[in-house]
Every structure is written in structure tokens, then in C-alpha cells.
Design a protein around this motif. Structure first.
Motif: not given
Lengths: 254, 254
Positions: A169-170, A211, B18-19, A165-167, B186
Motif C-alpha cells: 500500500i502506498d 490490503y 509505506d502508507i 501485504r502492508f508494504f 508484514d
């Protein structure tokens, strides 16, 4: 000898725990990395500084011994230390302790350094390891490989699918390594995860997950030996092995 | 008037972002609930005390205004206050601020109280609201409903599937409400989520989602009006509406 020990305090927050009210293993790892990041920043060798030189740390393997997972509201101390290194590998220790010094979690980690553009291993700058006061060695102390699920077994063993998921990724633009624990442990199910308590995790990262990937999380529960259940895990994307782990669990008695 | 304001400090940690390096909206909510839990515990009306009486708080709706999401490493102050209540509903305010008092996030929430076994609404004990010094009123100030996706539209709009995981359940044995933000945001994808910044969320919880459920997360992106894009969201399980939300976004300019 080994490097200087860095320590910081943390209160276990309710959203860092699972249904048992104890800190998840994913968040044990998050806190460990938090402390090493804070140490590195204090010493002027944080991610901001090293990414500016187009180099970055990559985790290869963790061995995690868990005596007791701390509970929501508990004040803990996270400690870390760069232990020893050679030109291509660095070994770091982490501990979680109570404020009275009771050992909760003991982690050993092996890192390597990469050129961030070429995604290839590079020599670890000695000046950086001197900042940590780590010992320079010829050969690092390796962590044994996790016991492996044989590839021929895979069609027989259980597996679950996960979507990156998008979240996940840091802010370093990579999948946070702690999420691998969720993908590996969630398939074991609520019954197993509440009736068993993890005491050891040996996890080896082979390849980076991106991702949007579809993850196949394979697992096998081995018969108990001397009261300890071993589970074997593999995460695969398009059938390529990305990560493998061996976990040991004791039955919860209460 | 309104109740006493409770405040606590927090440093935004890398695994809460997040990113973009900014605190996720899921963790904005986690921190808000952390502060109200800490206030309640301080006043002797925490979850441990009220669950012992077989009653518990249930969130009905949040309105969240976001001026700026704080970044990794930033020291913030979380403030909360029980504002007003009538026999069945309680309205609570939350704010996130910088340590200099700059307003970052402003949240209004409506809670109700239930009998934990019968899962039915009960009267809120007045003694509890007096502990918070909240104002007693006849009618609470309602939050307008989020703009709704029409049921007839659903076959036409985009949707993603999510599975409720073991680690989505918190130590109160319920799915942590913050995860709903992940399931709703997401599906918008990395491109949308990095090119747009959320400025308002109106989320209304209709029914409780349980462990193991398969979630269908519907969403629709409306055309921009005055530079603001609105997205509409519905989470359904077996086609039953569980949660709906309206979110407003401004384009990221940098």
C-alpha cells in the motif's frame, strides 16, 4: 499538438532491478508515475491539491512497449505528457530514454477521475487539463483490450496465490499498481523470466484490490508465433476479475 | 580514526514509502547498501572487481537506530564508512541525515567475506580495507545478539507464510536482504504498523534464503516497558533458523 513534455533524470538503482540487472517492469511503471506526479506538482495540480477537492486519478489501462530495459547504474530520462482528454477520460504518454535520446520504453495510459468518497467517476476539471496543455477531444483514442483468458478455461490454466501485504500500500492508501506486475509475472518462474524478455504489456485494471486480499493469479503461455510468445493473465479475488493483461516476450539470445 | 566517509544524496520517492508516507525500513537498508556499493566502486573495489576474484561480502548483522524516518519528497544524505576490521570481519557504519545534517538513521553492520564457489569464509584482503582507510584491529566490536524466541515457544507464537519470489532476487543472484524486513514486519498487521513506529532493529542473518523457498515468519509482541514495545522475530525454512531479529517500537502520538 498534445501537452507540454515534462522530463526528469534517474539513475537505475540495484534494488530496482531483477536478477538480470535490468529495471523491472514494476519499476518502469513506478518511474513513469513518479514523473507524472512531479509534473502535476510543478503545475500546482498534484495529488495533494486534487485530493483536497475530494477527487483523484484512477488508472484504467496501460500499453507498454519495451525496446530495451535499462541496466543498473544507467542514467535515464523519464518523459511524460498529458496527450488528450474528453470530459471523463485522459490519455497520457510516457517515455524512458537514454541520456543520448535512445528510446527504451514507450507507454500510453488511460486515466479517469473519481470522487474519492463516493468512488464514482466525475468530470475531469477542464482547468486542470489546461494546466497540462492537453488537447480537448470528443472521443479519446482507446487502447485495444488485452486478449482474454476465457472464464471456462480458468479451471485448466496455471495459477499462484499471493497475499496483499502492508508494504504493497502506498502513501495514497491504495495498493501500488506496479505490484500487479509482480503478481502476474512471478508465477511464470525463473526459467521463463530469464530466457524471455518482455516487449509489450497491455494491462487493464477492472477493480481495486485491497490490503489483506488473497489474490489468485492465473496465467497461460501461448505457443510462439514468429518468435514471439504471448502470455495471458488474470488476477482474481474471490473469483471476481480485478485485472487482466496480455504480455509479449521474445527469446533472450546471448 | 576509522575510514573515509562517503556521502551521496537521495530524494525519497513515493514507491519507497509505506502508507504513512515514510521511507520503509527495507528501503533504508537498500539506500545504505547503495552508498557502500557506490563507495566501493569509486575506490575500485566494487562487486564487479571482487566477484571477478571469486570473493564476495556477506552481511552477518545490522543494528539500526531510527530517530525519524524521512518522508516522500524529502532530500536526504546517505553516509557510510568502513570503520574497522580484523582478518575475518569488517564493521561498517551508515547514516541517513537531512540536508541540514539532522541525524535520521544510524546503522552499524558486520560483514564477512566468502569464497563465492565454496561458500566458505576467507580472509579479507588487507589491500581492500586499506582502500577504505579502515582501522585494523585484533577484535572487532560485536553487536549484541537479538533477544531470542525460544524454540519451545514457537508452536505457541503467531506466524505467517511467505514465498520467495523471482523479483526478490537481485542482480548479484541472491535474495535482497531488505526483503527480510517485509517478511518480518508484514505479519504484525496494518493496525500495529500504523500505531507504532520502529526505533531500533537488531537483525542477525544465520543462513541464506533461496528463490522458491517457503518462509515461516514467526513473531511475538512483548508487553510494553516504559512505552517501548519489543517484537521478536524468526524466519525459518523447513524449520531451520535463517534469520532472527529484535525490534523496538514507540507508540505513534499525533
Amino acid at each position: 499538438m498534445a501537452g507540454a513534455v515534462f522530463a526528469e533524470e534517474h539513475r537505475v538503482l540495484y534494488y530496482e532491478a531483477d536478477i538480470t540487472g535490468k529495471l523491472t517492469t514494476a519499476n518502469i511503471l513506478n518511474l513513469a508515475i513518479l514523473a507524472s506526479g512531479d509534473q502535476s506538482e510543478t503545475l500546482g495540480v498534484g495529488n495533494a491539491e486534487i485530493h483536497a477537492q475530494n477527487i483523484g486519478w484512477v488508472i484504467l489501462q496501460y500499453n507498454i512497449d519495451i525496446t530495451r530495459r535499462p541496466s543498473v547504474g544507467e542514467q535515464i530520462v523519464i518523459k511524460t505528457q498529458a496527450d488528450h482528454y474528453n470530459p471523463y477520460f485522459a490519455v497520457r504518454n510516457f517515455w524512458l530514454e537514454t541520456s543520448q535520446g535512445e528510446k527504451l520504453v514507450d507507454i500510453r495510459a488511460i486515466f479517469t477521475m473519481i470522487d474519492m468518497e463516493a468512488r464514482k467517476m466525475v468530470r475531469i476539471p477542464q482547468v486542470m487539463m489546461e494546466a497540462y496543455q492537453a488537447d480537448k477531444v470528443k472521443k479519446i483514442e482507446r487502447i485495444p483490450n488485452p486478449m482474454q483468458l476465457a472464464e471456462t478455461e480458468l479451471p485448466e490454466v496455471m495459477h499462484n496465490f499471493y497475499h496483499v501485504r502492508f508494504f504493497d500500500i502506498d502513501h495514497n492508501h491504495h495498493v501500488n499498481n506496479a505490484h500487479y506486475f509482480t503478481w502476474m509475472q512471478d508465477p511464470l518462474g525463473a526459467e521463463f523470466l530469464t530466457q524471455n524478455e518482455v516487449v509489450n504489456i497491455n494491462i487493464k485494471y477492472e477493480s481495486e484490490i485491497r490490503y489483506g486480499s488473497e489474490i489468485n493469479s492465473y496465467y497461460k503461455i501461448l505457443p510462439a508465433v514468429d518468435g514471439i510468445v504471448t502470455t495471458l493473465h488474470q488476477i482474481r479475488v474471490d473469483n471476481e476479475l480485478m485485472t487482466e493483461a496480455e504480455m509479449k516476450w521474445r527469446a533472450v539470445t546471448d
